[in-house]
Write an enzyme that holds these catalytic residues in place. Structure first.
Site, PDB file in Angstrom:
ATOM      1  N   ASP A  40       0.878  -1.241   0.048  1.00  0.00           N
ATOM      2  CA  ASP A  40       0.075   0.073  -0.038  1.00  0.00           C
ATOM      3  C   ASP A  40       0.714   1.344  -0.049  1.00  0.00           C
ATOM      4  O   ASP A  40       0.458   2.259  -0.676  1.00  0.00           O
ATOM      5  CB  ASP A  40      -0.902   0.040   1.218  1.00  0.00           C
ATOM      6  CG  ASP A  40      -1.989  -0.826   1.002  1.00  0.00           C
ATOM      7  OD1 ASP A  40      -2.356  -1.243  -0.448  1.00  0.00           O
ATOM      8  OD2 ASP A  40      -2.714  -1.275   2.026  1.00  0.00           O
ATOM      9  N   GLY A  89       0.665   5.028  -1.681  1.00  0.00           N
ATOM     10  CA  GLY A  89       1.127   5.995  -0.729  1.00  0.00           C
ATOM     11  C   GLY A  89       0.094   6.168   0.711  1.00  0.00           C
ATOM     12  O   GLY A  89      -1.188   6.328   0.432  1.00  0.00           O
ATOM     13  N   GLY A  97       0.325   8.599   3.005  1.00  0.00           N
ATOM     14  CA  GLY A  97       0.000  10.068   3.254  1.00  0.00           C
ATOM     15  C   GLY A  97      -1.103  10.641   2.330  1.00  0.00           C
ATOM     16  O   GLY A  97      -2.080  11.271   2.643  1.00  0.00           O
ATOM     17  N   VAL A 131      -7.108   2.992   2.231  1.00  0.00           N
ATOM     18  CA  VAL A 131      -6.422   2.799   0.976  1.00  0.00           C
ATOM     19  C   VAL A 131      -7.517   1.852   0.266  1.00  0.00           C
ATOM     20  O   VAL A 131      -7.330   0.557   0.679  1.00  0.00           O
ATOM     21  CB  VAL A 131      -5.181   2.034   1.176  1.00  0.00           C
ATOM     22  CG1 VAL A 131      -4.432   1.914  -0.080  1.00  0.00           C
ATOM     23  CG2 VAL A 131      -4.272   2.698   2.084  1.00  0.00           C
ATOM     24  N   GLY A 132      -8.278   2.614  -0.553  1.00  0.00           N
ATOM     25  CA  GLY A 132      -9.416   1.711  -0.991  1.00  0.00           C
ATOM     26  C   GLY A 132     -10.279   1.067  -0.125  1.00  0.00           C
ATOM     27  O   GLY A 132     -11.210   1.906   0.525  1.00  0.00           O
ATOM     28  N   ASN A 133     -10.551  -0.104  -0.051  1.00  0.00           N
ATOM     29  CA  ASN A 133     -11.620  -0.640   0.683  1.00  0.00           C
ATOM     30  C   ASN A 133     -11.479  -0.710   2.342  1.00  0.00           C
ATOM     31  O   ASN A 133     -12.104  -0.825   3.004  1.00  0.00           O
ATOM     32  CB  ASN A 133     -11.995  -2.088   0.235  1.00  0.00           C
ATOM     33  CG  ASN A 133     -10.548  -3.248   0.297  1.00  0.00           C
ATOM     34  OD1 ASN A 133      -9.496  -2.547  -0.159  1.00  0.00           O
ATOM     35  ND2 ASN A 133     -10.569  -4.371   0.470  1.00  0.00           N
ATOM     36  N   TYR A 134     -10.065  -0.612   2.503  1.00  0.00           N
ATOM     37  CA  TYR A 134      -9.748  -0.753   3.907  1.00  0.00           C
ATOM     38  C   TYR A 134      -9.409   0.697   4.608  1.00  0.00           C
ATOM     39  O   TYR A 134      -8.785   1.550   3.822  1.00  0.00           O
ATOM     40  CB  TYR A 134      -8.352  -1.753   4.173  1.00  0.00           C
ATOM     41  CG  TYR A 134      -8.793  -3.057   4.427  1.00  0.00           C
ATOM     42  CD1 TYR A 134      -9.238  -3.506   5.855  1.00  0.00           C
ATOM     43  CD2 TYR A 134      -8.608  -4.075   3.608  1.00  0.00           C
ATOM     44  CE1 TYR A 134      -9.664  -4.519   6.185  1.00  0.00           C
ATOM     45  CE2 TYR A 134      -9.258  -5.193   3.907  1.00  0.00           C
ATOM     46  CZ  TYR A 134      -9.460  -5.619   5.319  1.00  0.00           C
ATOM     47  OH  TYR A 134      -9.820  -6.889   5.544  1.00  0.00           O
TER      48      TYR A 134
HETATM   49 CU   LIG Z   1      -8.448  -7.730   6.348  1.00  0.00          CU
END
Ligand SMILES: [Cu+2]
Ligand SMILES: *[C@@H]1O[C@H](CO)[C@@H](O)[C@H](O)[C@H]1NC(C)=O
Ligand SMILES: *[C@@H]1O[C@H](CO)[C@@H](O)[C@H](O)[C@H]1NC(C)=O
Ligand SMILES: *[C@@H]1O[C@H](CO)[C@@H](O)[C@H](O)[C@H]1NC(C)=O
Length: 690
Positions: free
Chosen positions: A333, A338, A340, A415-418
């Site tokens: 990631d 990135g 930040g 970062v996207g889904n998380y």
């Molecule tokens: Cu997980």
């Protein structure tokens, strides 16, 4: 992780910044004015004539450690030193090449000091601009349009996002060395009568595109066949879609009140609180960077250094599904996207409590415009009802209790889904706890299964809803922690707890047959300092300063204490993703300080091969005894999804604590005031409900 399928930039509160206060600390992040100067210098440089040029990383090229330390030492005297020269490190893409530039921004007009073209493996991170431009391509690409229609869907209801494609050696086409990424798609519209804001819940399984990010063209395409699109029902997570009525458990709201105001002070980027002082910076790749953390020793009457510089170096997230549409999902990631630039504005009173203060982050976007991400870091005192120390002596009729109040520096990186909640928690005991909490969406795979009983072959995950598999995966959050315990010259000590038989060399003649004791080993070289913290027998891991001893002669140290279970990677050593992140087989590594060894999977981690990774550096097996050394600690979590992780997962946490170990002469909290010394006339909190 997978990036949002809708424009990431829409979610950021972004604004071009005209001016900001000049730096007054050598480790201050580059200001908007400095970033603008960097852009002007790079675009004016004859060294990189190719156009278009896009900026992928711009950050402070930190001054040499001795320069920072002498500045720091002089700052508290009557003759403060001048700031060391301000240098920016730049990675830009132009003419199909990755360019590295060092730019001096000390003066009003920035100057390019050096330039090199990266010839090795890997690429700089994928930018928001890359993603935005790539998203527009699939609807113009006839085979994709045909695939969507084949599924009875409208192209306007489908969106595709860029996902990094990992590295698989010669097993993956290299497209002539071009900077390529995969694109995967989801149903986001309501053309089929079902709308959801959860773009991860309705994947358009089977369709994968390959995009050349420099040429911005689709160069590869695959449709492995139609799979059902999961239903939208039950996937939305917005308050106004799930209620009212709200059917979840009711709790009473709570608010933190500080009747005497905040106990900390922020001066530029320097935070002072209780017995701590440290510097907080923002970096577009690392996110929050904590520097020069020092603790006040009340007995010695002086400040003592603990941590020179600490940050999250990488978050490696490999998925455990080897299928054609999934095998490449082995995200790195920080290097791929990135941390930040993925930090989100913190929601006041929700992401951070009412008593928090906020800081912004500034970075240069791909086009070279300074972007201010507002409120991406919060700082607050945490009183969670916990106890710092206590003792009751019923016979002496004594009870002494001190509540635990700590200081938290928080960033949330989506970062996207998380969503990763990354906390630095400073404790008055002298400890620093690093905590990571995960929440957000599972990365979901569409399947024909509607009942777990139908699954006869490995589904590589858990059926979390009809037609929806939450795929198995790991999260490895790797911290780079340049501890300087009372100075730069430190050693790494492993105190292993070993079982002993009572054979008479001690305790002769008693009926005890066994006991344990501590076997001390000081690491001589890097090979001695690769530790699996789950390994038996148990061991205490310490950074010590052999030149600094307590009054009774113990070496001043800090202990590395895993906070909860931490996983090591289960992938095969010869598997491609594991080769890139081979450091995830051990949670602890120690390397000699080297300013340029910052990113665990390497500087060019996107599609990198691991040739410039932590494990590669460590294989040089340098001396680490009585040297300036750096701790690398990985908080690992294996994630087997469960239905409760759907449609959005409750937080799960891991972390590590750095605890003083014979650093102080005694418990630093012995001299603290008991709570009965404080009275809050207007506080109704005492009227407790029974
Ligand atoms: Cu997980
Ligand atoms: C910055 O300005 C100082 C003083 O004018 C000068 O000595 C120095 O060479 C300049 N540095 C650069 C990189 O231009
Ligand atoms: C610092 O690290 C880089 C990258 O691993 C290496 O090339 C360089 O030789 C190292 N410098 C020293 C002084 O060890
Ligand atoms: C308590 O509240 C009253 C009424 O709102 C106010 O006049 C008084 O100043 C408050 N006292 C303190 C100590 O805050």
């Amino acid at each position: 992780m997978m990036r949002p399928l809708v424009l990431a930039v829409l979610f950021l509160s972004t604004a071009a910044v005209a001016a900001s206060s000049p730096p007054h600390h050598p480790l201050d992040p580059l200001s908007a004015a400095e970033l603008s100067a960097v852009r002007a210098a790079v675009l004016a440089s004859p060294l990189v004539p190719a156009r278009p040029l896009s900026f992928h990383y711009v950050g402070l090229d930190e001054p040499d450690k001795p320069d920072v330390l002498s500045y720091y030492a002089a700052a508290s005297t009557s003759s403060p030193a001048a700031l060391p020269q301000r240098h920016a490190f730049v990675i830009a893409r132009a003419g199909g090449q990755s360019h590295e530039l060092l730019v001096d921004v000390t003066n009003a007009t920035a100057t390019v000091l050096s330039h090199a073209v990266h010839r090795g493996a890997g690429f700089p991170s994928i930018t928001d601009a890359d993603q935005a431009a790539a998203m527009a391509l699939p609807p113009q690409y006839a085979p994709f349009v045909a695939s969507v229609r084949w599924r009875g869907l409208d192209v306007g209801d489908v969106a595709c996002g860029v996902v990094s494609r990992g590295w698989f050696g010669a097993s993956q086409p290299d497209y002539g060395g071009a900077r390529v990424a995969k694109m995967v798609c989801a149903v986001v519209g309501d053309g089929d009568g079902a709308a959801t804001a959860n773009v991860y819940a309705r994947p358009l399984e089977g369709v994968t595109l390959v995009v050349d990010l420099d040429r911005m063209a689709i160069v590869g395409y695959e449709d492995t066949g139609v799979r059902p699109v999961p239903k939208a029902q039950g996937t939305d997570y917005r308050a106004d879609k799930v209620g009212p009525p709200f059917t979840g458990p009711e709790t009473k709201p709570g608010v933190v009140v500080q009747p005497e105001g905040r106990g900390f002070h922020i001066d530029g980027h320097v935070v002072r609180w209780a017995n701590w002082e440290f510097h907080v910076a923002f970096d577009m790749r690392a996110g929050t960077v904590i520097s020069l953390a020092s603790v006040y020793d009340a007995d010695a009457g002086k400040w003592r250094r603990v941590l020179y510089r600490g940050f999250v170096s990488e978050i490696f997230v490999p998925y455990m599904d080897p299928d054609e549409d999934w095998y490449f999902r082995t995200f790195i990631d920080a290097g791929d996207y990135g941390l930040g630039v993925s930090a989100v504005p913190l929601l006041r009173g929700a992401d951070c409590p009412a008593n928090a203060a906020y800081m912004d982050g500034v970075y240069l976007d791909a086009a070279g415009e300074p972007v201010t991400s507002e409120d991406v870091i919060c700082v607050f005192e945490r009183y969670a009802g916990d106890i710092a120390w206590r003792h009751s002596d019923p016979y002496m009729q004594i009870t002494e209790v001190r509540p635990d109040v700590t200081l938290v520096v928080r960033m949330v990186v989506t970062v996207g889904n998380y969503d990763y909640i990354l906390d630095w928690e400073f404790k008055t005991s002298g400890a620093i706890k690093l905590a990571v909490s995960l929440t957000g969406m599972l990365e979901m795979k569409a399947t024909a299964y509607t009942d777990a009983g139908q699954i006869k072959v490995d589904a590589h995950g858990t059926l979390v809803a009809e037609n929806t598999v939450g795929v198995y995966h790991d999260h490895f959050v790797t911290y780079r922690l340049d501890l300087d315990v009372d100075g730069t010259s430190n050693s790494f000590v492993k105190n292993t707890l070993v079982q002993m038989r009572n054979t008479g060399d001690s305790g002769t003649g008693t009926p005890r047959r066994s006991y344990w004791t501590v076997r001390r080993e000081v690491a001589e070289t890097e090979a001695d300092a690769r530790v699996d913290v789950n390994g038996a027998p148990p061991a205490e891991l310490l950074f010590v300063n052999p030149a600094r001893r307590t009054a009774v002669g113990n070496e001043a140290g800090y202990r590395v204490v895993p906070a909860g279970a931490t996983a090591a990677s289960l992938l095969a050593d010869d598997d491609y993703p594991q080769r890139r992140a081979s450091y995830t087989k051990k949670q602890v590594w120690v390397t000699p300080y080297n300013r340029s060894e910052k990113w665990a999977p390497g500087l060019y981690a996107e599609q990198g091969t691991g040739d410039d990774s932590l494990a590669a550096w460590s294989s040089r097996d340098r001396r680490i005894r009585d040297e300036d050394i750096v701790l690398w600690y990985t908080v690992g979590l294996h994630h087997v999804p469960y239905q409760e992780d759907f449609p959005v997962m409750p937080t799960v946490s891991g972390g590590v604590e750095l605890r003083p170990a014979n650093f102080f002469e005694r418990n630093q909290l012995i001299g603290t005031r008991p709570p009965s010394e404080f009275t809050y006339q207007n506080c109704s909190c005492g009227a407790a409900a029974m």
